[in-house]
Design an enzyme around this catalytic site. Structure first.
Site, PDB file in Angstrom:
ATOM      1  N   ASP A  68      12.718  46.549  11.242  1.00 31.02           N
ATOM      2  CA  ASP A  68      13.024  45.152  11.508  1.00 31.02           C
ATOM      3  C   ASP A  68      13.382  44.925  12.971  1.00 31.02           C
ATOM      4  OD1 ASP A  68      15.526  46.466  11.434  1.00 31.02           O
ATOM      5  OD2 ASP A  68      15.939  45.763   9.416  1.00 31.02           O
ATOM      6  N   ASP A 145      25.881  44.418   0.261  1.00 29.51           N
ATOM      7  CA  ASP A 145      25.334  43.531  -0.763  1.00 29.51           C
ATOM      8  C   ASP A 145      24.006  44.032  -1.323  1.00 29.51           C
ATOM      9  OD1 ASP A 145      23.736  43.134   1.420  1.00 29.51           O
ATOM     10  OD2 ASP A 145      24.114  40.980   1.609  1.00 29.51           O
ATOM     11  N   HIS A 147      21.320  44.942   0.503  1.00 30.43           N
ATOM     12  CA  HIS A 147      20.117  44.651   1.288  1.00 30.43           C
ATOM     13  C   HIS A 147      19.589  45.911   1.962  1.00 30.43           C
ATOM     14  CE1 HIS A 147      22.851  44.058   4.910  1.00 30.43           C
ATOM     15  NE2 HIS A 147      21.825  44.679   5.484  1.00 30.43           N
ATOM     16  N   GLU A 152      17.645  40.309   2.473  1.00 29.24           N
ATOM     17  CA  GLU A 152      18.921  39.907   1.898  1.00 29.24           C
ATOM     18  C   GLU A 152      18.774  39.665   0.393  1.00 29.24           C
ATOM     19  OE1 GLU A 152      21.411  40.075   3.791  1.00 29.24           O
ATOM     20  OE2 GLU A 152      20.945  39.444   5.829  1.00 29.24           O
TER      21      GLU A 152
END
Length: 270
Positions: A68, A145, A147, A152
């Site tokens: 990314d 979380d 990800h 996400e």
């Protein structure tokens, strides 16, 4: 079901990854590595660099693709993932910089508003990975979380490389790299999608510390859900999750995972 390896610390995890990738490069000198930023992979890169040096492994043909990149940061910005990958992977391993790619390379600070250019970057990156023959080993971290990359919670499990809006918690978490000023953290990114990641032949996810325990529990023993993107690893034919004791603390079947790993034949590797 991924293989779960519970280790003492990050250094031990790094040695396992380093040995795996070093052996791959020996067998396939033009191996394609999937690269990630963040703190979790650092010990793995350091271990691999040491093995490459100690065993005089030729890495001149190795290729790499990062997960990314922020949108709006020039490649020269110290916190761009282009700069980070070159600092933590390319230089220590002695890779050819021209053979290591980041999704935002073609953007180089292009603003989000330049939709024509930004929208085309993701599909072009996926085509470049396919043209290279696909990724052999993809290293991954995981967010609190669940990800992976910048996928996400709520991300499509079939997604390709595309532009995403960063969750506010992710921007808060990453503010430490921007003088603790969230206003300096970009609001958008370009990231390999879960579908792209799942095409890699081998996935290696690393997680350390109690803060990752819930995410690891959901990834390994929870249901398959877009709200825990890492849970997609349950469907991969060759996924390895390496965690320390704290990150493994909420796993209900950790005794079995230990038993299975310690009793597997050495020739299987990871």
């Amino acid at each position: 079901m991924p293989e779960i390896i519970i280790v003492k610390n990050e250094a031990e995890a790094g040695e396992i990854y380093g040995r795996c990738v070093a052996d791959l490069i020996k067998a396939k000198p033009d191996a394609v590595l999937g690269l990630a930023t963040g703190s979790s992979p650092l010990a793995a890169y350091q271990a691999l660099a040491k093995i490459v040096k100690d065993e005089a492994i030729d890495v001149s043909g190795v290729r790499g693709f990062a997960l990314d990149e922020y949108i709006g940061l020039p490649l020269t910005h110290p916190e761009s993932y282009h700069a980070t990958i070159h600092r933590t992977v390319v230089e220590p391993l002695g890779l050819d910089p021209a053979k290591v790619h980041v999704p935002g390379d073609v953007l180089n600070g292009t603003p989000l508003e330049d939709g024509d250019k930004v929208a085309l970057a993701g599909p072009a990156y996926d085509r470049a990975i396919e043209a290279a023959g696909g990724i052999d080993v993809q290293i991954l971290g995981i967010g609190t979380d669940g990800h992976v990359g910048f996928n996400e919670p709520g991300s499509s499990l079939a997604s390709g490389t595309r532009v995403k809006t960063l969750a506010e918690q992710t921007r808060v978490d990453n503010a430490r790299f921007f003088d603790n000023d969230i206003n300096q953290v970009p609001t958008h990114c370009i990231t390999q999608g879960i579908g792209t990641i799942m095409k890699a032949r081998h996935l290696v996810l690393l997680a350390f510390g109690a803060g990752k325990a819930e995410a690891i529990e959901e990834t390994v023993e929870g249901g398959l859900s877009a709200f825990c993107p890492a849970s997609a690893l349950q469907m991969h034919p060759h996924a390895t999750i390496i965690v320390d004791e704290e990150a493994a603390s909420r796993l209900r079947h950790k005794d079995y995972y230990r038993y299975a790993y310690t009793h597997k034949p050495a020739w299987q590797g990871i």
